[in-house]
Design a protein around this motif. Structure first.
Motif: not given
Length: 518
Positions: A122-125, A447-450, A455-458
């Motif tokens: 699971n790679a969500a986030g 991890r872009a949800d760290a 929030p991840l924008n780009n």
């Protein structure tokens, strides 16, 4: 000075060993046993695997969803639901995408892939992207980390040059390295970079004092289970037989092209015999790696080499700082490659990193870390420094009234330097550098949800301007998971650290050099 900045790196048969008792035994017997094993050229245990008692309940829970036997033939798993940055224009990018891996290769990249029977990650986030490629690193110096944080490259007679790399690291400390020091440094450097998402290295370690030293370097690279290019290079002292050990090394360690480690030839232009070394490398079909620093009398050397017919696309020039316009034109005409170590070049007075000079001549640079005695070897630092330096220089020209300006580097540009161009410079583009079906699976999950990113924008912006090694969640090399959910697998870091400290203490004492803690 002739061998000031070269190096080497490789491993046994190039494939990571399977977990077993040898990993659990590593370093339990202490540094003296390790040294005896290296000196006797005995098979060296691979990693400091934690025992069952070392594993916390949290660690055991974390490993429960780890796909088993990754990298093994016919084993399939699906990285699902991440933001996929493929670095391949033909594949494209996916806001929510999947990567299917079978054995050591990427099978498919796309949205909503159907893979019945495959294990699922699971790679969500997370951001899913190719591993970073370090095209120049003196890994044997790991025990000397931060030893020379304020030093320059050499004493050039100008202010500040008294404490410098050449005098302290190269002439004083490097000659006292034992094989076991080289082995341990290579192992720890490789594991540390794996932890930071650097899946490939071109290791330029100038410590081949004897064949036993060279073997120790190779075994350290092998036991780490990482992809590497071993640059065969000389060492110091009467036991140095470079380049006469080349055929033995080829036969013993590089008889197959289907392995994690590959071979290159060191041929430093600091050495009066470099033309001979280049010829030997070319006779054996090997790429050639050399440092090039204009401030050490090499500003126009490339022009001379072109006039002799010695340039070619098999050459990699490291640094290429403060060289002439004619030299850049010759590099571009020849198809030679350039590896730039931006933070080190700025800190150690190599000269201004030649990012713009390379780009102005159509030469796409790769990035490298150089020496941990002065600067970190993580690639977030490398990318962010290259990004900000080039933009600062061009922005200053704009503010000074210039209008005919080069393009500003983008975050995607520097990621390309760190992946696609790195793979090209390492002569590994056919295997790695992008998430392309058919290539080997050297992949990062970031991890872009760290807290430091969300929030991840780009996606490229998050990687280059926000992230650090703490965002590296999972690292895959050749389809095999090496880091999982924030922790390296099969590594006893406490034992490695204790052994590395003992190695440092020996090296400094043997060299008669004091450690300055403050």
């Amino acid at each position: 000075m002739c061998r000031m900045l070269c190096g080497n790196d490789a491993n046994h048969d190039g494939q990571p060993e399977q977990e077993g008792s040898s990993r659990r035994e590593f370093l339990t017997r202490g540094a003296s046993a390790l040294g005896a094993a290296v000196a006797a050229s005995a098979p060296l245990p691979a990693l400091a695997a934690p025992t069952q008692g070392d594993l916390s309940q949290d660690s055991e829970a974390r490993l429960q969803d780890l796909p088993r036997e990754t990298g093994a033939p016919h084993r399939r798993y699906l990285i699902k639901g991440g933001a996929v940055l493929s670095m391949d224009p033909q594949v494209g990018n996916f806001a929510r995408g999947d990567v299917l891996i079978e054995g050591k290769r990427i099978v498919a990249v796309g949205a909503n892939l159907h893979a019945p029977g495959a294990a699922v990650i699971n790679a969500a986030g997370m951001i899913v992207m190719p591993g970073f490629v370090d095209t120049h690193h003196h890994q044997y110096q790991t025990a000397l980390r931060s030893f020379l944080p304020d030093g320059l490259l050499f004493n050039d007679g100008l202010p500040h040059g008294e404490k410098n790399y050449l005098d302290y690291i190269y002439y004083k400390i490097t000659p006292v390295f034992r094989p076991e020091d080289a082995y341990l440094a290579e192992l720890v450097a490789s594991l540390s970079q794996l932890d930071a998402g650097v899946t490939t290295v071109v290791d330029t370690s100038q410590v081949g004092h004897t064949p036993a030293h060279t073997d120790a370097v190779i075994r350290g690279l092998q036991d780490a289970g990482r992809r590497a290019v071993f640059v065969y290079s000389p060492g110091a002292g009467p036991g140095n037989i470079f380049p006469n050990d080349l055929q033995r090394l080829r036969n013993q360690y590089f008889s197959s092209t289907d392995q994690l480690l590959t071979l290159a030839m060191g041929g430093e232009v600091f050495d009066p015999a470099f033309r001979t070394y280049w010829a030997i490398g070319r006779q054996n079909g090997l790429p050639i790696v050399t440092h090039l620093v204009g401030s050490i009398g090499q500003a126009t050397l490339v022009e001379q080499l072109e006039s002799e017919g010695l340039l070619g696309p098999d050459l990699v020039f490291i640094h290429a700082s403060r060289i002439s316009e004619g030299s850049w034109q010759a590099i571009a005409r020849s198809g030679a490659s350039v590896s730039i170590a931006v933070p080190i070049e700025m800190a150690m007075r190599h000269g201004m990193p030649p990012l713009q000079s390379a780009l102005d001549h159509g030469v796409q640079p790769a990035l490298s870390t150089d020496v941990e005695c002065t600067m970190t070897a993580d690639f977030f630092t490398q990318m962010r420094t290259a990004f900000t330096l080039q933009r600062a220089l061009i922005n200053e020209r704009a503010l000074n009234g210039e209008t005919n300006l080069p393009e500003l580097l983008t975050c995607r540009d520097v990621i390309r330097f760190a992946t696609v161009e790195g793979a090209r410079v390492a002569r590994l583009s056919h295997k790695i550098g992008s998430l392309t079906p058919g290539k080997e699976a050297d992949i990062l999950l970031l991890r872009a949800d760290a807290l430091n990113v969300a929030p991840l924008n780009n996606v490229p912006g998050a990687v280059v301007t926000l992230m650090d090694r703490g965002n590296v969640d999972t690292v895959i090399v050749g389809g095999r998971i090496r880091k999982w959910r924030g922790a390296l697998l099969d590594v006893n870091q406490a034992r490695l650290r204790t052994a590395l400290e003992a190695s440092r203490d020996y090296l400094l004492q043997a060299a008669g050099v004091q450690r300055e803690l403050f």
